[in-house]
Enzyme design. Structure first.
Site, PDB file in Angstrom:
ATOM      1  N   HIS A 143      -3.623  -4.945   1.601  1.00 55.42           N
ATOM      2  CA  HIS A 143      -3.119  -5.398   2.901  1.00 55.42           C
ATOM      3  C   HIS A 143      -3.381  -6.885   3.067  1.00 55.42           C
ATOM      4  CE1 HIS A 143      -2.442  -1.361   4.692  1.00 55.42           C
ATOM      5  NE2 HIS A 143      -3.278  -1.029   3.723  1.00 55.42           N
ATOM      6  N   CYS A 194       0.835  -1.203   0.000  1.00 58.74           N
ATOM      7  CA  CYS A 194       0.000   0.000   0.000  1.00 58.74           C
ATOM      8  C   CYS A 194       0.874   1.260   0.000  1.00 58.74           C
ATOM      9  CB  CYS A 194      -0.964  -0.080   1.173  1.00 58.74           C
ATOM     10  SG  CYS A 194      -2.508   0.725   0.810  1.00 58.74           S
ATOM     11  N   GLU A 235      -1.874  -8.568   5.562  1.00 57.65           N
ATOM     12  CA  GLU A 235      -1.560  -8.871   6.967  1.00 57.65           C
ATOM     13  C   GLU A 235      -2.806  -8.861   7.844  1.00 57.65           C
ATOM     14  OE1 GLU A 235      -0.986  -6.136   5.414  1.00 57.65           O
ATOM     15  OE2 GLU A 235      -1.577  -4.451   6.678  1.00 57.65           O
TER      16      GLU A 235
HETATM   17  N1  GLN Z   1      -3.578   6.478   0.757  1.00 53.15           N
HETATM   18  C1  GLN Z   1      -2.325   6.140   1.369  1.00 53.15           C
HETATM   19  C2  GLN Z   1      -1.169   6.912   0.751  1.00 53.15           C
HETATM   20  O1  GLN Z   1      -1.325   7.593  -0.194  1.00 53.15           O
HETATM   21  C3  GLN Z   1      -2.053   4.654   1.276  1.00 53.15           C
HETATM   22  C4  GLN Z   1      -3.103   3.891   2.041  1.00 53.15           C
HETATM   23  C5  GLN Z   1      -2.595   2.697   2.801  1.00 53.15           C
HETATM   24  O2  GLN Z   1      -1.386   2.479   2.934  1.00 53.15           O
HETATM   25  N2  GLN Z   1      -3.504   1.949   3.348  1.00 53.15           N
HETATM   26  O3  GLN Z   1      -0.085   6.803   1.243  1.00 53.15           O
END
Ligand code: GLN
Length: 195
Positions: free
Chosen positions: A174, A79, A176
């Site tokens: 994610h 992410c 995890e």
């Molecule tokens: N929206 C977040 C970002 O731009 C990422 C979201 C996340 O890691 N769950 O960093």
């Protein structure tokens, strides 16, 4: 036993550290350059990429991490961690930087407001026939996969949500929080075969 770091500046550090420990890794939370020099691989958790970027620069970690990536250290980003590994960003905040390494263009917050969080099965052929149960939380999408990188997972609408390039692995979602361990296993195998 490989010693792996979890970048512990911001985000869901605890969940990743617990999962890696459950898989048998010796885990160190990395907040300073001295800690980073003690690890053989690095996991960059989800969170807010612009904050992780600012703190990494402030704590003197950004340049050592960039150098380690160039040197072939295994790094797994989920992410916001995927955002940190992207060579190019769309919808970054003013001045936002990444560590880079993955030859991809990543769009932040790419799933739009109404579906910015959802869960579901995602086919990842490299991990076997059983799909991955993935949770997307304001996740990014890989808009362009450059010639150096390989897409590992593509949603039905064509969005690429997992990529690999040498020792770098980046995913939009994610694993995890849904009990999925195969990506973490893959990362630990890379670390073990290099250290
Ligand atoms: N929206 C977040 C970002 O731009 C990422 C979201 C996340 O890691 N769950 O960093």
């Amino acid at each position: 036993m490989p010693r792996v770091g979890v970048l512990a500046l911001q985000g869901d550090v605890r969940e990743h550290a617990a999962l890696l420990e459950r898989l048998g890794a010796d885990v160190l939370r990395v907040r300073r350059p001295e800690e980073f020099t003690a690890v053989d691989g690095l996991l960059i958790p989800g969170g807010e990429s612009s904050v992780i970027d600012k703190l990494a620069r402030m704590f003197g970690l950004a340049d050592p991490i960039r150098a380690a990536i160039r040197d072939g250290m295994p790094v797994f980003g989920t992410c916001a961690g995927l955002i940190m590994l992207a060579d190019r960003l769309v919808d970054a905040i003013e001045g936002q930087q990444t560590f880079g390494g993955l030859d991809v263009t990543v769009r932040r917050n790419a799933f739009g407001r109404q579906v910015d969080s959802f869960e579901g099965p995602v086919a990842v052929p490299a991990l076997g026939d059983q799909p991955v149960h993935a949770a997307f939380i304001r996740g990014p999408v890989v808009e362009t996969v450059g010639p150096e990188a390989t897409a590992l997972a593509t949603l039905q609408d064509g969005s690429v949500v997992a990529v690999e390039q040498g020792n770098l692995l980046g995913i939009s979602f994610h694993p995890e929080i849904s009990g999925e361990t195969r990506f973490h296993d893959r990362f630990l195998q890379r670390v073990a075969s290099r250290s």
